[in-house]
Every structure is written in C-alpha cells, then in structure tokens.
Design a protein around this motif. Structure first.
Motif, PDB file in Angstrom:
ATOM      1  N   LEU A  65       0.868  -1.218  -0.065  1.00 23.52           N
ATOM      2  CA  LEU A  65      -0.121  -0.007  -0.132  1.00 23.52           C
ATOM      3  C   LEU A  65       0.782   1.248   0.080  1.00 23.52           C
ATOM      4  CD1 LEU A  65      -2.671   1.646   0.061  1.00 23.52           C
ATOM      5  CD2 LEU A  65      -2.846   0.925   2.533  1.00 23.52           C
ATOM      6  N   ALA A  66       1.854   1.051   0.937  1.00 21.56           N
ATOM      7  CA  ALA A  66       2.598   2.422   0.977  1.00 21.56           C
ATOM      8  C   ALA A  66       3.222   2.798  -0.397  1.00 21.56           C
ATOM      9  CB  ALA A  66       3.589   2.396   1.974  1.00 21.56           C
ATOM     10  N   SER A  67       3.889   1.743  -0.935  1.00 24.75           N
ATOM     11  CA  SER A  67       4.828   2.037  -2.104  1.00 24.75           C
ATOM     12  C   SER A  67       3.942   2.367  -3.504  1.00 24.75           C
ATOM     13  CB  SER A  67       5.472   0.567  -2.482  1.00 24.75           C
ATOM     14  OG  SER A  67       4.559  -0.360  -2.887  1.00 24.75           O
ATOM     15  N   ALA A  68       2.432   1.659  -3.293  1.00 24.35           N
ATOM     16  CA  ALA A  68       1.641   1.936  -4.366  1.00 24.35           C
ATOM     17  C   ALA A  68       1.048   3.487  -4.177  1.00 24.35           C
ATOM     18  CB  ALA A  68       0.341   1.115  -4.349  1.00 24.35           C
ATOM     19  N   VAL A  69       0.942   4.223  -3.058  1.00 27.20           N
ATOM     20  CA  VAL A  69       0.445   5.609  -2.863  1.00 27.20           C
ATOM     21  C   VAL A  69       1.715   6.484  -3.176  1.00 27.20           C
ATOM     22  CG1 VAL A  69      -0.234   7.355  -1.086  1.00 27.20           C
ATOM     23  CG2 VAL A  69      -1.159   4.972  -1.003  1.00 27.20           C
ATOM     24  N   SER A  70       2.943   5.988  -2.934  1.00 26.67           N
ATOM     25  CA  SER A  70       4.066   6.901  -3.260  1.00 26.67           C
ATOM     26  C   SER A  70       4.431   7.005  -4.728  1.00 26.67           C
ATOM     27  CB  SER A  70       5.290   6.316  -2.628  1.00 26.67           C
ATOM     28  OG  SER A  70       5.276   6.864  -1.116  1.00 26.67           O
ATOM     29  N   ASN A  71       4.346   5.703  -5.263  1.00 28.16           N
ATOM     30  CA  ASN A  71       4.388   5.868  -6.790  1.00 28.16           C
ATOM     31  C   ASN A  71       3.201   6.447  -7.636  1.00 28.16           C
ATOM     32  OD1 ASN A  71       6.577   4.061  -7.042  1.00 28.16           O
ATOM     33  ND2 ASN A  71       5.584   2.014  -6.689  1.00 28.16           N
ATOM     34  N   GLY A 117       1.936   9.416  -6.784  1.00 31.18           N
ATOM     35  CA  GLY A 117       2.169  10.802  -6.437  1.00 31.18           C
ATOM     36  C   GLY A 117       1.900  11.353  -4.983  1.00 31.18           C
ATOM     37  N   GLY A 118       1.511  10.383  -4.115  1.00 30.27           N
ATOM     38  CA  GLY A 118       0.975  10.871  -2.878  1.00 30.27           C
ATOM     39  C   GLY A 118       2.160  10.462  -1.720  1.00 30.27           C
ATOM     40  N   LEU A 119       2.117  10.229  -0.440  1.00 33.57           N
ATOM     41  CA  LEU A 119       3.152   9.870   0.577  1.00 33.57           C
ATOM     42  C   LEU A 119       2.434   8.570   1.022  1.00 33.57           C
ATOM     43  CD1 LEU A 119       5.776  10.124   1.755  1.00 33.57           C
ATOM     44  CD2 LEU A 119       4.615  11.504   3.805  1.00 33.57           C
ATOM     45  N   GLY A 120       3.234   7.619   0.869  1.00 31.69           N
ATOM     46  CA  GLY A 120       2.749   6.252   1.212  1.00 31.69           C
ATOM     47  C   GLY A 120       3.312   6.013   2.676  1.00 31.69           C
ATOM     48  N   LEU A 121       2.626   5.502   3.780  1.00 29.40           N
ATOM     49  CA  LEU A 121       3.125   5.350   5.163  1.00 29.40           C
ATOM     50  C   LEU A 121       3.088   3.726   5.512  1.00 29.40           C
ATOM     51  CD1 LEU A 121       1.770   8.321   7.327  1.00 29.40           C
ATOM     52  CD2 LEU A 121       3.795   8.043   6.129  1.00 29.40           C
ATOM     53  N   ILE A 122       4.142   3.440   6.037  1.00 26.61           N
ATOM     54  CA  ILE A 122       4.023   1.829   6.577  1.00 26.61           C
ATOM     55  C   ILE A 122       3.626   2.123   7.764  1.00 26.61           C
ATOM     56  CG2 ILE A 122       5.420  -0.172   7.423  1.00 26.61           C
ATOM     57  CD1 ILE A 122       7.325   0.499   4.783  1.00 26.61           C
ATOM     58  N   GLY A 123       2.526   1.269   8.271  1.00 29.41           N
ATOM     59  CA  GLY A 123       1.990   1.045   9.719  1.00 29.41           C
ATOM     60  C   GLY A 123       2.827   0.453  10.730  1.00 29.41           C
ATOM     61  N   ALA A 124       3.657   0.978  11.489  1.00 26.72           N
ATOM     62  CA  ALA A 124       4.545   0.030  12.207  1.00 26.72           C
ATOM     63  C   ALA A 124       3.973  -0.235  13.582  1.00 26.72           C
ATOM     64  CB  ALA A 124       5.833   0.859  12.742  1.00 26.72           C
ATOM     65  N   ASP A 132      11.082   4.150  -5.818  1.00 18.37           N
ATOM     66  CA  ASP A 132      11.951   5.180  -5.722  1.00 18.37           C
ATOM     67  C   ASP A 132      11.633   6.451  -5.210  1.00 18.37           C
ATOM     68  OD1 ASP A 132      10.738   6.031  -8.158  1.00 18.37           O
ATOM     69  OD2 ASP A 132      12.478   5.861  -9.322  1.00 18.37           O
ATOM     70  N   LYS A 133      10.314   6.531  -4.949  1.00 21.82           N
ATOM     71  CA  LYS A 133       9.602   7.831  -4.275  1.00 21.82           C
ATOM     72  C   LYS A 133       9.669   8.016  -2.935  1.00 21.82           C
ATOM     73  CE  LYS A 133       7.788   9.305  -8.424  1.00 21.82           C
ATOM     74  NZ  LYS A 133       7.948   8.295  -9.376  1.00 21.82           N
ATOM     75  N   PRO A 134       9.392   9.286  -2.455  1.00 22.81           N
ATOM     76  CA  PRO A 134       9.525   9.346  -0.849  1.00 22.81           C
ATOM     77  C   PRO A 134       8.490   8.495  -0.090  1.00 22.81           C
ATOM     78  CG  PRO A 134       9.781  11.525  -1.947  1.00 22.81           C
ATOM     79  CD  PRO A 134       9.350  10.300  -2.928  1.00 22.81           C
ATOM     80  N   PHE A 171      -8.053   4.344   1.574  1.00 20.08           N
ATOM     81  CA  PHE A 171      -7.040   3.500   1.247  1.00 20.08           C
ATOM     82  C   PHE A 171      -6.991   2.096   1.621  1.00 20.08           C
ATOM     83  CE2 PHE A 171      -4.502   7.530   0.282  1.00 20.08           C
ATOM     84  CZ  PHE A 171      -4.637   7.406  -1.135  1.00 20.08           C
ATOM     85  N   ALA A 172      -7.844   2.172   2.753  1.00 24.34           N
ATOM     86  CA  ALA A 172      -8.025   0.699   3.338  1.00 24.34           C
ATOM     87  C   ALA A 172      -8.669  -0.179   2.664  1.00 24.34           C
ATOM     88  CB  ALA A 172      -8.903   0.950   4.783  1.00 24.34           C
ATOM     89  N   ALA A 173      -9.647   0.539   1.762  1.00 22.95           N
ATOM     90  CA  ALA A 173     -10.379  -0.132   0.870  1.00 22.95           C
ATOM     91  C   ALA A 173     -10.076  -0.136  -0.738  1.00 22.95           C
ATOM     92  CB  ALA A 173     -11.749   0.448   0.779  1.00 22.95           C
ATOM     93  N   SER A 174      -8.487  -0.140  -0.632  1.00 21.81           N
ATOM     94  CA  SER A 174      -7.790  -0.559  -1.977  1.00 21.81           C
ATOM     95  C   SER A 174      -7.447  -1.787  -2.257  1.00 21.81           C
ATOM     96  CB  SER A 174      -6.668   0.549  -1.861  1.00 21.81           C
ATOM     97  OG  SER A 174      -5.790   0.275  -0.951  1.00 21.81           O
ATOM     98  N   THR A 175      -7.108  -1.889  -3.404  1.00 21.13           N
ATOM     99  CA  THR A 175      -6.665  -3.372  -3.980  1.00 21.13           C
ATOM    100  C   THR A 175      -5.323  -3.678  -3.101  1.00 21.13           C
ATOM    101  OG1 THR A 175      -7.445  -3.003  -6.216  1.00 21.13           O
ATOM    102  CG2 THR A 175      -5.833  -4.637  -5.980  1.00 21.13           C
ATOM    103  N   GLU A 176      -4.503  -2.698  -2.748  1.00 22.63           N
ATOM    104  CA  GLU A 176      -3.120  -3.075  -2.280  1.00 22.63           C
ATOM    105  C   GLU A 176      -3.193  -2.917  -0.682  1.00 22.63           C
ATOM    106  OE1 GLU A 176      -2.594  -0.852  -6.290  1.00 22.63           O
ATOM    107  OE2 GLU A 176      -3.963  -0.575  -4.579  1.00 22.63           O
TER     108      GLU A 176
END
Length: 314
Positions: A27-33, A35-42, A62-64, A195-200
């Motif tokens: 999910l995090a990498s898909a959001v970043s790819n 154009g947004g900012l993806g966050l991993i939920g630790a 390769d995005k933030p 984003f919880a209801a996303s494919t990723e």
C-alpha cells in the motif's frame, strides 16, 4: 507546489494513513508511486517485520515514503533504530509526547510529523520542533481524540494556533473533501479509510467488503477509557455496549477487549468478534480500487470542485 508537496517532495498533497493491519509496503509503495506519500504502519509489526517491509518498500518505489510510529509501542527504541538504519527519511509519530523522539529523529536527518486531535497538542508538537502536524477530527477511524472535535472545526482552530504545515485527517476520502479541508486552512490531507478499501491494502477481503457495505450511522466512537476508537457495529461492538450498561471499570473493558482484536477483525477477517476500525466516511466508499485510480479520481474531483467554486456568486 505547496508546503506539503515541498516538504515531502511529492506530486500531490495526499498522505496515506499508517493504519494498523492495512498499511504494509504494498500500500505504501503504491501511494508513493501514484504521487502521494505512502506510510508503513509500524503499529501492527514486530521490529523484524517492519525492517522487512521497509526493505521491500525501497525496492517497490524510488519515491519518498515514511513510517507511522505509535509511541506507545513496547519496542519503540528498537523501532526507531531500525528506521534510522534503513535510511527512512519521514516519520509520523502518534499516541504520545512529541518531545520524546523528535529531536533525536531530526538529528538523524528525518522529517517528523506528529498526529494530534486538538489545538493544544498541535501547539505542543510545534514547540517540540516537528516539521508538520496531522490534525485528526472525530470522524476518523482508529484512535482519535476524546474531545469529539470534528474536522470542520478542528482544522481552522489548529490553523489559528500554529505556523508550521498542517495536514487534515478524519472524514476525507474525496476530492471535494480535500478541497474543503484546504479551504479551512490545511496544506494537505491524510486519508485512511479510502486506502483501507484499496486493492493494495493488506486488510482481509472480508474487512474491505464490509467497508464498502458500511452506510451512515454504522460506526461509533467507543473505548474512550482505554484509547478512543471508531468501530463498525458488529457483535463485538454490541458486547461492548452491553458491558457499558453495567458501568464497567477500566479493567472490565480491558478484559473484554483482550488481545489481538484488531488483527482478528481487519487482518484475519473475523467480522463477528473482531475489532473493525474505520472512519465515518466509509459511507461514501462504494468500491475497492487500485491506489493509482483512487488518487487520480480524488485529484480529478478536486480540480472539478475548485473550478466549480470559482463560479459561485451570491
């Protein structure tokens, strides 16, 4: 370009909520790819699992991207060290005092954002030296404020009190919602439920389908004595209500909650006994889509709404 896109070096001022059991590296990498900012939920990861997700995220984009860290986490020191060792440049902290880790993280070249539910805590976060705050209204899923301040009133009040960049959260899943938040003074938005209801999303398909089926009035904030959380009304929620009718102690509530309730509901798909955390905005989420399409639709609606408001006259 605005203050949020500049701060994170991203295309759109859209941040994905670092939701437990939903926010893995996919999910995090898909959001970043997109154009947004993806966050991993630790918050739902053991230290070694978090390291694995960070490493996979670095390969997938390769995005933030960043990591969301609830500071009540029992292995917090180890988590922080992993984040530094792996070269993560953005950390969102929540559920704790921002003074605890902000200086240390910034000394290690990390941009720090803290999640708050009131102007008072927004000001404390600014004084602690954070780079931005997320102000999360009562509508949000997951853990939010006991004061029940709605996003509509919280954002302008926080804006009045701080000078650093402000991210609005709680009840935002559309382009129109994003525009409204920014008109109220936000520099960007954080979206969780959409984003919880996303494919990723790493959530169980049962939970994703339940989000789509949720309508107005199907969620309620509860467990304020422990940590306020907005839940979909299921058997577990009803059991809680029955317990509340008996004026329970904090220990009684902890006993009913037990352990692994959130994992059971959102990650394992137990819709009966699991804890199903979601925001009120779930009533506006009608489908499960890839992140790329979600972000495109939000931005298209944002531009459309912006153009429409320019034609307003009274």
């Amino acid at each position: 370009m605005n203050r949020i896109t500049q701060l994170f070096n991203i295309q759109y001022p859209i941040i994905q909520g670092g939701m437990i059991w939903n926010s893995g590296y996919k999910l995090a990498s898909a959001v970043s790819n997109a154009g947004g900012l993806g966050l991993i939920g630790a918050g739902s990861m053991y230290p070694d699992v978090l390291r694995e997700h960070i490493q996979k995220c670095k390969k997938a984009t390769d995005k933030p991207f960043g990591v969301n860290v609830p500071m009540l986490y029992p292995n917090i020191e180890e988590i922080i060290q992993i984040i530094i060792e792996e070269g993560v440049k953005i950390v969102f902290t929540s559920a704790g005092n921002p003074k605890t880790w902000t200086t240390y993280l910034k000394e290690n070249g990390i941009t720090v954002v803290h999640v708050v539910s009131s102007s008072k805590f927004a000001l404390k976060a600014q004084e602690a030296g954070v780079d931005a705050v997320v102000a999360e209204g009562f509508e949000a899923g997951g853990h939010n404020g006991r004061e029940e301040t709605t996003t509509l009133t919280l954002i302008p009040m926080v804006r009045e009190n701080i000078t650093i960049p402000l991210i609005a959260a709680g009840g935002i899943a559309t382009g129109r919602g994003m525009l409204a938040a920014m008109v109220l003074g936000a520099d960007g938005v954080q979206m969780g439920s959409r984003f919880a209801a996303s494919t990723e999303s790493s959530a169980h398909d049962n939970f994703k389908k339940t989000i789509v089926e949720t309508v107005e009035g199907d969620t309620q904030l509860t467990l304020k004595e422990l940590a306020p959380v907005r839940l979909i009304k299921n058997k577990f929620f009803n059991d809680l209500q029955e317990l509340y009718a008996k004026c329970p102690t904090k220990e009684d509530l902890e006993s009913l909650l037990g352990k692994r309730r959130a994992k059971r509901g959102m990650f394992e798909g137990d819709l009966v006994e699991g804890e199903l955390e979601i925001g009120q905005i779930a009533g506006l989420i009608h489908d499960i889509k890839p992140v790329e399409i979600i972000i495109k639709e939000v931005m298209d609606e944002f531009e459309l709404a912006k153009n429409e408001t320019q034609g307003f006259s009274f």
